[in-house]
Design a protein around this motif. Sequence first.
Motif, short mmCIF file in Angstrom:
data_model
loop_
_atom_site.label_atom_id
_atom_site.label_comp_id
_atom_site.label_asym_id
_atom_site.label_seq_id
_atom_site.Cartn_x
_atom_site.Cartn_y
_atom_site.Cartn_z
N ILE A 113 -0.95 -9.57 2.82
CA ILE A 113 -0.33 -8.13 2.62
C ILE A 113 -0.20 -8.13 1.04
CG2 ILE A 113 1.27 -6.45 2.89
CD1 ILE A 113 1.93 -7.83 5.79
N ILE A 114 -1.26 -7.48 0.52
CA ILE A 114 -1.24 -7.42 -1.08
C ILE A 114 -0.13 -6.53 -1.56
CG2 ILE A 114 -2.67 -6.70 -2.90
CD1 ILE A 114 -5.05 -7.26 -1.09
N GLU A 115 0.10 -5.45 -0.73
CA GLU A 115 1.13 -4.54 -1.42
C GLU A 115 1.40 -3.54 -0.23
OE1 GLU A 115 0.14 -2.07 -5.05
OE2 GLU A 115 -0.35 -0.51 -3.44
N ILE A 116 2.95 -3.28 -0.51
CA ILE A 116 3.28 -2.02 0.56
C ILE A 116 3.83 -1.08 -0.40
CG2 ILE A 116 5.25 -1.44 2.01
CD1 ILE A 116 4.26 -3.65 3.87
N ASP A 117 3.28 0.21 -0.47
CA ASP A 117 3.90 1.20 -1.25
C ASP A 117 4.83 1.97 -0.70
OD1 ASP A 117 4.30 3.42 -3.06
OD2 ASP A 117 2.30 3.93 -3.05
#
Lengths: 406, 480
Positions: free
Chosen positions: B97-101
């Motif tokens: 999961i590369i990124e959660i914004d």
Amino acid sequence: MAIDVRRAAVFHGPDAPSDDDLATCVHCGLCLNYCPTYRVTGLETESPRGRLYLMTQWTRGGLPFTRDLARHLDLCLGCRTCEAVCPSGVPYGRIIEHGRAELERVRKVDAKRTTATIVMRQVLKHPGRLRTLGALMRLAQAAGLTSLSAQGRQLPKLSEPFKPPAGNVARALGPTRFKVAFLTGCVMPILYARSHEASVQLLQVAGCEVHFPAAQRCCGALFAHNGDLKSARGLREHNERVFASDDYDFLVVNSAGCSSHLKDFYDGVGERTRDLFEFLAEVGLPPPRHEVRARVTYQDPCHLAHAQRIKRQPRELLSSVPGVELVEMPHADICCGSAGLYSALEPEMSRRILDEKMDSVLSVAPEQVVTANPGCQMQLEAGLKSRGRTDIPVRHAAELIAEAYF
Amino acid sequence: MGLGPRTLEKLRRAVGRDHVVWDAYDLVIFERDASITGALPDAIVYPANAEEVAAVLEIAAEQQLPVVPRGAGTGLSGGAVTLHGGLALSLARFRRIIEIDPKGRTALVEPGVVNYDLGLEAARHGLFYAPDPSSQKACTIGGNAAENSGGPHCLYYGVTTNHILGMEVVLSDGSVHWVGGEDPDQPGLDLLGVLVGSEGTLAVITKLRVKLLPTPEAVSTLMAAFPSIESASKAVSDVIGHGIVPAALEMMDKVTIGAVEAHYKAGYPTSAGAVLLVEVDGLTESARELTAAIEQILEMDEAFEIRVAEDPAERELLWAGRKGAIGALGHIKPNYYLHDGVVPRTRLPEVLREVGRIGEHYRLPVANVFHAGDGNLHPNILFDLREKGIMKKVEKAGEEMLRACIDAGGTLSGEHGIGLEKNAFMPWIFGPDDLAAMQAVKDVLDPSGRLNPGKIFPPAGQIEPKLIARSGVASEARWW
């Protein structure tokens, strides 16, 4: 690369996995993400679905046997997480034990595994030899000899072994509500005497008269998990007689691997077997007397959480102790990589799984780690040591709960 | 041409020695997904990033090798089956999961991320990812996008395509592209819409930007028992006819209720002919009002027992029955063939009657557990694979059930995809011009037709589907 499909089945001995059991797998794949070895490798050959497919081929005559293929069964931890999440009710634990029994029959000699089997047969089955070994290990530790080998360093610091009270009975504190037998087991009294003492104390507090039948031996779980079903059967028959000899209300066991094995395989005794926390939650403990200030995280032993589906009870008992702050680590119910003899037989995979586990443990910054099985306890201790965190003790949850009463 | 030692060596150089597997025994495990079809790949490759995927596709292009992407292999229409051999391209190493914004309410993930794991991560920010296929604890976001998967809560929230904002994809020539973007409304042609649901036939997905939603303030779940499928079906139409779109609206028939109650004790009345599970969510006030309105409608439609879950534990139990239903059916017969068709809601009772008749005709037990709100039927044909000749019967019964859906004005698939399970039936709903138009799109993006060949488009000649046979291995897989 042609494969002869008409080749005879590899698995056909009396202990081969049953075709009916294997047929229950519908290949849906819901087990994949719960399998520790699939999680670290991403390989379907190292997943329950993959292993079941291979065993199916071997049972129905689809594929010949090769040494490489045996690896896939060897790498299974036997944690049975897949079994708990399987929507089709595949009895994976039973299948893999039988698969391993067949594997031992057909495979050529494997030095490491042969040694493990000999040690199990020569030592675990004999309480006297176990005690002697324990005494020797304590001497070796005192002389600093055990730190010479990796395995030796993994052992906890041994103290005096657990000894049942005089007359092999511990009386209830207060009125007697139950008469229970206690499984002392093979390695527990030597490795973790304090776990036993605390467990017995809690049983006494709960109103139990605790009996320690002197003739009992190792329950046989380790043998069954490693493909030696014959030895497991011998020990089972012996213990069934021992525990049937008196009118115990329950047989209480504080090691998850053992309680699971007793429930699955012991006739008569199995139905009266209770895991310690399952039992205490059922009968109830009096209100705690002391506060125990500690930030604690609980690692589910696989044979408790998955094989017996007991997750709620130990957590409730821990939370009921005033002062205890129970923090859930991510994936607490995923195996730590100990899995009985696995950590010795498959050290590399075991380490990879333990490494992920340590990330999870340390992410919640606990002051103590508690669990309910000696194998897990040893593995977690080794993991914390490798991260230089010997300041975080690993204990049987019973030890912490007992502090609230004594 | 083909997969010789030199090609294997090239592949190993591209993705690493340990990440190419071609031992015949390892291949066997990849011959199937969760469907009842199978065929062996020639090799399995495990790339780790878009560059490696591109390199693999370039090598495959040189050698004219088919390439079939594979997530967790939980698909039910044979999407991950290597029908014509070639390379199985596993995305198991794309697990980040590369990124959660949390502010923009999006996540950037790799395709091998498990749907449920994304949900867990999103929950830490008070968000959730809406599409929830029943296999969500194992299936991957990449696979969901490839199949445009649905799930119980897609009635209200929409299926996967409504939740994908952008994707990084690799085409069969090895070129890497971004389609879509950060925002839902992109100018120009909707190429993202073309790629989502293309079942691995147009591109390999290597990254996805997905939409996350705020966790609703309140959730209310109710179970309603009806004397018959007819009365329950009427209730479904009436609820939606009143302008109420619940988050989920699921139906289970008598066979399913019996199996579920024997194993889960979810509290479904065993005397019922059908049970509905209705869930609404939103603000506390509106959820309460909606629940009351639904209760009223259900009562008018002959519901003889209605239970609103009092707490999360009870809600969990009601859902445990539904989510474990398919597994519980395994106790009646060891194997099932889960079909997927869609009918207009108002035609549910007659189609279900026909489904029952077909089951009786072939003497195959059938259980229905499905997304009633969308008219998305899931008849489960129950059987024992080890029975001689059973697969032909199962296949025939499945085909007739699907035909019944089409005859009632429905369509071929609600959420499982076409794959090689239903591609032969595509001409039932598409004319030659429609199929030619789709083929034209395919020809632009994958001119040599090597990406997941043999899927979606009807086969040119009459090809026997490769159903699994008694031994559990594909009966006509290439190697034998």
